[in-house]
Design a protein around this motif. Structure first.
Motif, PDB file in Angstrom:
ATOM      1  N   CYS A  20       0.682  -0.832  -0.076  1.00 32.50           N
ATOM      2  CA  CYS A  20       0.214   0.134   0.024  1.00 32.50           C
ATOM      3  C   CYS A  20       0.932   0.993   0.309  1.00 32.50           C
ATOM      4  O   CYS A  20       0.106   2.375  -0.647  1.00 32.50           O
ATOM      5  CB  CYS A  20      -0.930  -0.213   1.374  1.00 32.50           C
ATOM      6  SG  CYS A  20      -0.391   0.266   2.831  1.00 32.50           S
ATOM      7  N   ALA A  23      -1.346   4.944   3.853  1.00 36.65           N
ATOM      8  CA  ALA A  23      -2.390   3.989   3.835  1.00 36.65           C
ATOM      9  C   ALA A  23      -2.368   2.817   5.349  1.00 36.65           C
ATOM     10  O   ALA A  23      -3.030   3.275   6.901  1.00 36.65           O
ATOM     11  CB  ALA A  23      -3.648   3.206   3.603  1.00 36.65           C
ATOM     12  N   GLN A  55      -6.833  -4.161  -2.457  1.00 37.21           N
ATOM     13  CA  GLN A  55      -7.902  -3.686  -1.048  1.00 37.21           C
ATOM     14  C   GLN A  55      -6.313  -2.531  -0.461  1.00 37.21           C
ATOM     15  O   GLN A  55      -6.050  -2.475  -0.182  1.00 37.21           O
ATOM     16  CB  GLN A  55      -8.482  -3.623  -0.096  1.00 37.21           C
ATOM     17  CG  GLN A  55      -9.829  -4.262  -0.856  1.00 37.21           C
ATOM     18  CD  GLN A  55     -10.367  -5.790  -0.604  1.00 37.21           C
ATOM     19  OE1 GLN A  55      -9.599  -6.049   0.661  1.00 37.21           O
ATOM     20  NE2 GLN A  55     -10.541  -6.378  -1.188  1.00 37.21           N
ATOM     21  N   THR A  62      -5.451   0.211  -2.082  1.00 43.05           N
ATOM     22  CA  THR A  62      -6.040   1.397  -2.408  1.00 43.05           C
ATOM     23  C   THR A  62      -4.600   2.473  -2.657  1.00 43.05           C
ATOM     24  O   THR A  62      -5.380   3.994  -2.714  1.00 43.05           O
ATOM     25  CB  THR A  62      -6.659   2.312  -0.867  1.00 43.05           C
ATOM     26  OG1 THR A  62      -5.786   2.526   0.117  1.00 43.05           O
ATOM     27  CG2 THR A  62      -7.758   1.406   0.004  1.00 43.05           C
ATOM     28  N   VAL A  77      -7.208   4.125  -5.331  1.00 45.54           N
ATOM     29  CA  VAL A  77      -7.876   5.574  -4.909  1.00 45.54           C
ATOM     30  C   VAL A  77      -6.858   6.479  -4.464  1.00 45.54           C
ATOM     31  O   VAL A  77      -7.437   7.361  -4.698  1.00 45.54           O
ATOM     32  CB  VAL A  77      -9.238   4.965  -3.331  1.00 45.54           C
ATOM     33  CG1 VAL A  77      -9.710   5.792  -3.095  1.00 45.54           C
ATOM     34  CG2 VAL A  77      -9.845   3.582  -3.451  1.00 45.54           C
ATOM     35  N   ARG A  78      -6.596   6.391  -4.226  1.00 42.47           N
ATOM     36  CA  ARG A  78      -5.464   7.464  -3.445  1.00 42.47           C
ATOM     37  C   ARG A  78      -4.343   8.149  -4.849  1.00 42.47           C
ATOM     38  O   ARG A  78      -4.997   9.631  -4.588  1.00 42.47           O
ATOM     39  CB  ARG A  78      -4.009   6.939  -2.241  1.00 42.47           C
ATOM     40  CG  ARG A  78      -4.895   6.880  -0.763  1.00 42.47           C
ATOM     41  CD  ARG A  78      -3.720   7.048  -0.392  1.00 42.47           C
ATOM     42  NE  ARG A  78      -4.137   4.735  -0.277  1.00 42.47           N
ATOM     43  CZ  ARG A  78      -2.326   4.091  -0.169  1.00 42.47           C
ATOM     44  NH1 ARG A  78      -0.991   4.553  -0.467  1.00 42.47           N
ATOM     45  NH2 ARG A  78      -2.585   3.203  -0.809  1.00 42.47           N
ATOM     46  N   ALA A 129     -13.821   3.004  -1.468  1.00 42.49           N
ATOM     47  CA  ALA A 129     -13.962   1.575  -1.208  1.00 42.49           C
ATOM     48  C   ALA A 129     -14.775   1.559  -1.111  1.00 42.49           C
ATOM     49  O   ALA A 129     -15.141   2.143   0.394  1.00 42.49           O
ATOM     50  CB  ALA A 129     -12.192   0.937  -0.598  1.00 42.49           C
ATOM     51  N   ILE A 184     -12.972  -1.909  -4.417  1.00 47.60           N
ATOM     52  CA  ILE A 184     -13.020  -1.165  -5.084  1.00 47.60           C
ATOM     53  C   ILE A 184     -14.150  -0.143  -6.125  1.00 47.60           C
ATOM     54  O   ILE A 184     -14.165  -0.587  -6.934  1.00 47.60           O
ATOM     55  CB  ILE A 184     -11.217  -1.142  -5.289  1.00 47.60           C
ATOM     56  CG1 ILE A 184     -10.454  -1.060  -4.565  1.00 47.60           C
ATOM     57  CG2 ILE A 184     -10.586   0.468  -5.549  1.00 47.60           C
ATOM     58  CD1 ILE A 184     -10.149  -0.059  -3.173  1.00 47.60           C
ATOM     59  N   GLU A 217     -19.416   5.103   0.839  1.00 44.56           N
ATOM     60  CA  GLU A 217     -18.175   4.874   1.250  1.00 44.56           C
ATOM     61  C   GLU A 217     -18.591   4.629   2.060  1.00 44.56           C
ATOM     62  O   GLU A 217     -18.789   3.372   2.863  1.00 44.56           O
ATOM     63  CB  GLU A 217     -17.153   5.625   1.003  1.00 44.56           C
ATOM     64  CG  GLU A 217     -15.947   5.251   0.088  1.00 44.56           C
ATOM     65  CD  GLU A 217     -14.720   5.669   0.538  1.00 44.56           C
ATOM     66  OE1 GLU A 217     -13.767   5.477  -0.732  1.00 44.56           O
ATOM     67  OE2 GLU A 217     -14.502   7.279   0.162  1.00 44.56           O
TER      68      GLU A 217
END
Lengths: 683, 210
Positions: A34, A42, A148, A150, A153-154, A167, A176, B79
């Protein structure tokens, strides 16, 4: 500076960094999924666990700041067991489909499972199944493989500035997703494929095409925009399979834009692979000798003053210089590079450079965008402005019509030259922001220059920059953002004519110019060339080739070694990743061969000799990968400015050059973007 | 096997949602609890209000409305809404019967309570009864083990249940009554059945305290 001990190594590290970074400084590799240097922390994969003395449990090294006197162990039984355990958990729901996974061979999970994992699993229940998500034409998803971390996402939230990914759910149900089945609306979305440590997000156009160990890797420079992003071109045989970013902290960090990455399928389509000559109105394939003979015959009695040349947006400096030398030998000085009609001034280098440098954005504390839409003209630069915005304490103003969110808040000051006047004369308070700033930056886009009053806008902006003290010895915040990769090198070589492109067109229409030589120049209305005899040298059957009387097949950027100067004037060297198709040749070699046929033999027989001539023509080409502000002077033509709003010359980000127009991937992106815009308009 | 997608395709489409003026007042009060620019902290409270107003579940329109009120990206609201089990992303009956089946309740007869719920409502857990009144769900510990077994009906706990009292409770709900929440036997809160059994006299004959 805290002192600490890592595996017995005494090391002094900067305060505020994480234990993981300290371990790296000590030369110890810590596995991670991550954690990523350019994203927020994270701490959810737990792969980076290490042992800290006097701590009861292993610590997540990515999220633990260093402290004075820390003693860290990374090779104890406890750490080994922790890594084993984490890896076993990560693999519980990870499918065993490496043989059919595109990430195979360059997969962090695969590599780290080999290095740190058990050789078997104790999990005998069913693995979970996750529906795949539709993320558009560039990113393919296999969500079963997602661990996951992320990172995607970040990245989307922080770097790309589009909060679309998230998420949802919790525990085993965590996924996700965009939740509402929306494709990503970013020009940087391809980067999440690089970030994904597993095969959950892979490149859709590249799916099942090649394995990483089959590919030959070539370091090169991107020409899709004027940033000169550092790229790596992966080829198999002659075919360009994919483009990946190389790290260059001063330009693209480690991101590249989607067009850079995915327009490459255009290199295989609509290519000019042999010379053509127009006979009875139709282009007919011929061989090189015949094509050169046709040109020689046509040029025989034409005075040098009746010949003009236009260079395109993606040419290498060597070819442009060879063309200039050939034209000079023929007696013509009319070589024009500003095919979009930009009123750029080539008299001093500071007039057309992004003087502060792309990395200078990090230091700017007030930014005024004039006629620029960086999101489409240079997405990676736009991400840099966003990064500056996230760092705080900056004001960003915008003059021009930009009908989209730039991914950071901007103060929209107006649409056209009148707003520029308002700022310069203090009627808008943004002038105070610029004056009060330590490092004010004015980014002047081509939308403000590609217009009849462009020279006046240029002069007005120069005066504004000088008046807010943006041009000093230690800082030059006058920044021209180009859209053409070849433009700065062309201006360095002085490829400008007094009347600009309009002068060439007028000459063609009046019959003063009888022959036009197009070096991969396609971005204007070919009707303007009138009845001129057109020689087109380039790599794609685009607008120029359709108008041409003689077509000479050249090489695209991946197929020739070349020197490019990016928008900040940084000279960079691109290497050859493959060979041009069929009978096509490198551009400088075509010009050299043609010069011999015309009896005006150019004085260089190799690329090295041509490069020596290049340095002779302008010494800036001697210093590779260096950026500094250009010389300053009085440039632009003060005068009246019109009322028309500044509009970016890019109407569709995905199609701006012959390569991207020939790309099916870019066509798919265009279709998706248009459908989205229609859906938005309907709402 | 678990295969849950949060994409709301199997739920009725709700075209639009906006808070009533009274709820809008409450939203403002919620936002005011947090520092300026930290209005996103009010998201859980706002979602709860929205869920109550929308009839016990959260249509996408409601989540989008909360997102725009709090100036958040919609995905950030999704979320939160998908993370917490108190938010429902599908319609449910007017009374949500959350039957606790964790060990203490199970030992004290939650199976019978569950069976009764199924009989009275006529549908399996997770479904809406034909009259639209009930949805039964099995939940983990509700934290009322002393009064096991227990059902949470919307916001209220009904405790110390057995087959008969569960049936009485559901039938009363069906008639539109709202029986008194708490223990359904002779008991005050979680004190002993039938009244106090200890500390009934002053120990050692000491004088009562002034």
């Amino acid at each position: 500076m805290p002192k600490m001990k890592i595996d017995g190594i005494e090391i002094e590290v900067p305060a505020g960094i994480s234990v993981l970074q300290a371990c790296e400084m000590a030369g110890i590799e810590i596995p991670r999924f991550c954690y990523h240097e350019r994203l927020s922390i994270a701490g959810n994969c737990r792969m980076c666990l290490v042992e800290q003395e006097k701590a009861p449990k292993p610590i997540a090294s990515c999220a633990m700041p260093v402290m004075e006197g820390m003693v860290i162990h990374t090779n104890t039984p406890m750490v080994k067991k922790a890594r084993n355990g984490v890896m076993e958990f990560l693999l519980i729901n990870h499918p065993l489909d490496c043989p059919i996974c595109d990430q195979g061979g360059e997969c962090d999970l695969q590599d780290q499972a080999m290095a740190y994992g058990y050789d078997r699993s104790r999990f005998h229940e069913n693995k979970r199944a996750v529906p795949d998500k539709e993320l558009g034409p560039l990113v393919k998803t296999s969500m079963n493989r997602c661990i996951q971390c992320t990172r995607c996402v970040r990245f989307a939230t922080e770097v790309a500035g589009i909060e679309d990914l998230g998420a949802t759910g919790r525990g085993e149900q965590m996924e996700i997703t965009t939740y509402v089945q929306r494709t990503l609306t970013s020009e940087l979305s391809g980067n999440i494929v690089d970030l994904c440590p597993v095969g959950a997000l892979t490149s859709k156009p590249y799916a099942f095409n090649a394995r990483p160990w089959e590919l030959r890797k070539t370091q090169s420079i991107d020409v899709m925009d004027a940033l000169g992003s550092n790229i790596r071109i992966d080829t198999r045989g002659r075919e360009v399979m994919r483009v990946l970013p190389r790290i260059n902290e001063d330009i693209n960090e480690e991101w590249i834009a989607d067009k850079t990455r995915h327009a490459i399928d255009g290199l295989k389509r609509q290519r000019l692979d042999r010379p053509y000559v127009r006979r009875n109105g139709k282009l007919q394939p011929v061989d090189w000798t015949e094509a050169f003979d046709v040109i020689a015959t046509r040029l025989k009695d034409v005075a040098g003053a009746k010949i003009a040349a236009i260079v395109g947006d993606q040419c290498d400096a060597e070819a442009m210089l060879a063309l200039k030398d050939l034209m000079a030998a023929l007696g013509s000085s009319a070589v024009e590079c500003r095919q979009d009609g930009a009123q750029l001034d080539a008299s001093v280098r500071g007039a057309y450079l992004f003087n502060a440098g792309i990395a200078g954005i990090d230091r700017a504390d007030a930014i005024l965008l004039v006629g620029a839409n960086p999101r489409w003209e240079a997405p990676v630069l736009n991400a840099r402005i966003r990064k500056r915005y996230l760092a705080g304490k900056v004001r960003i103003g915008l003059i021009g019509e930009v009908p989209m969110d730039l991914t950071y808040p901007v103060e929209r000051l107006g649409h056209g030259p009148s707003a520029l006047d308002d700022v310069a004369e203090g009627r808008l308070a943004f002038l105070d922001a610029l004056k009060g700033a330590k490092n004010p930056m004015i980014i002047l886009g081509q939308g403000a220059l590609c217009r009849p009053d462009g020279a006046a806008v240029l002069a007005r902006t120069r005066v504004l920059a000088e008046s807010v003290n943006a041009v000093r010895d230690d800082w030059n915040g006058f920044c021209v953002l180009h859209t053409a990769a070849a433009r700065v090198a062309a201006l360095d070589l002085g490829l400008v004519t007094p009347g600009g492109i309009e002068g060439v067109f007028a000459g063609c229409e009046k019959g003063d110019i009888e022959v036009v030589y197009l070096l991969a120049a396609d971005e204007f209305d070919m009707k303007r060339l009138g009845k001129a005899f057109v020689i087109y040298q380039g790599h794609h059957g685009d607008a120029g080739a359709h108008r041409a009387d003689v077509v000479l097949p050249g090489a695209a950027y991946a197929e020739k070694p070349g020197i490019y100067a990016n928008t900040e004037g940084r000279i960079q060297l691109a290497r050859r990743a493959g060979f041009p198709p069929g009978e096509a040749r490198e551009d400088w070699a075509i010009l050299r061969a043609l010069s011999a046929v015309l009896g005006k033999k150019l004085p260089y027989d190799s690329l090295d000799q041509l490069r020596q001539r290049l340095v002779q023509a302008n010494p800036v080409f001697a210093a590779l990968d260096r950026q500094e502000a250009g010389a300053w002077g009085t440039f632009g033509t003060p005068g009246a400015m019109g009322d028309a709003p500044f509009r970016s010359p890019i109407a569709n980000y995905y199609m701006t050059c012959p390569i991207s127009r020939a790309s099916q991937t870019m066509a798919a992106c265009t279709a998706v973007r248009q459908a989205q815009q229609q859906a938005l308009a309907a709402e | 096997m678990a295969m849950i997608t949060a994409d709301p395709q199997d739920v009725p489409r709700v075209e639009s949602f906006s808070f009533t003026p009274e709820n809008m007042e409450k939203v403002r009060a919620l936002i005011a609890r947090y520092p300026a620019d930290r209005q996103a902290s009010a998201v859980i409270g706002c979602l709860d209000l929205a869920q109550r107003q929308a009839g016990g579940w959260l249509p996408r329109a409601a989540m989008d409305h909360v997102a725009s009120l709090l100036d958040m990206a919609p995905i950030r609201v999704y979320e939160v809404a998908t993370f917490y089990t108190m938010f429902h992303l599908k319609p449910r009956g007017r009374y949500l019967l959350q039957v606790c089946t964790t060990t203490p309740c199970w030992l004290r007869g939650s199976d019978a309570v569950m069976k009764t719920c199924r009989e009275v409502t006529g549908v399996a857990p997770g479904e809406i009864s034909a009259d639209g009144l009930f949805t039964t769900v099995e939940v983990e510990c509700l934290g009322a083990c002393v009064n096991a077994p227990v059902i949470q009906v919307n916001d209220d706990f009904y405790e110390d249940l057995d087959e008969d009292s569960t049936r009485r409770l559901l039938e009363a709900l069906r008639r539109g009554e709202m029986p008194k929440a708490g223990p359904q036997i002779d008991r005050q809160s979680s004190a002993p059945v039938g009244g106090p059994t200890t500390l009934t006299t002053i120990p050692g004959g000491a004088a009562p305290r002034e």
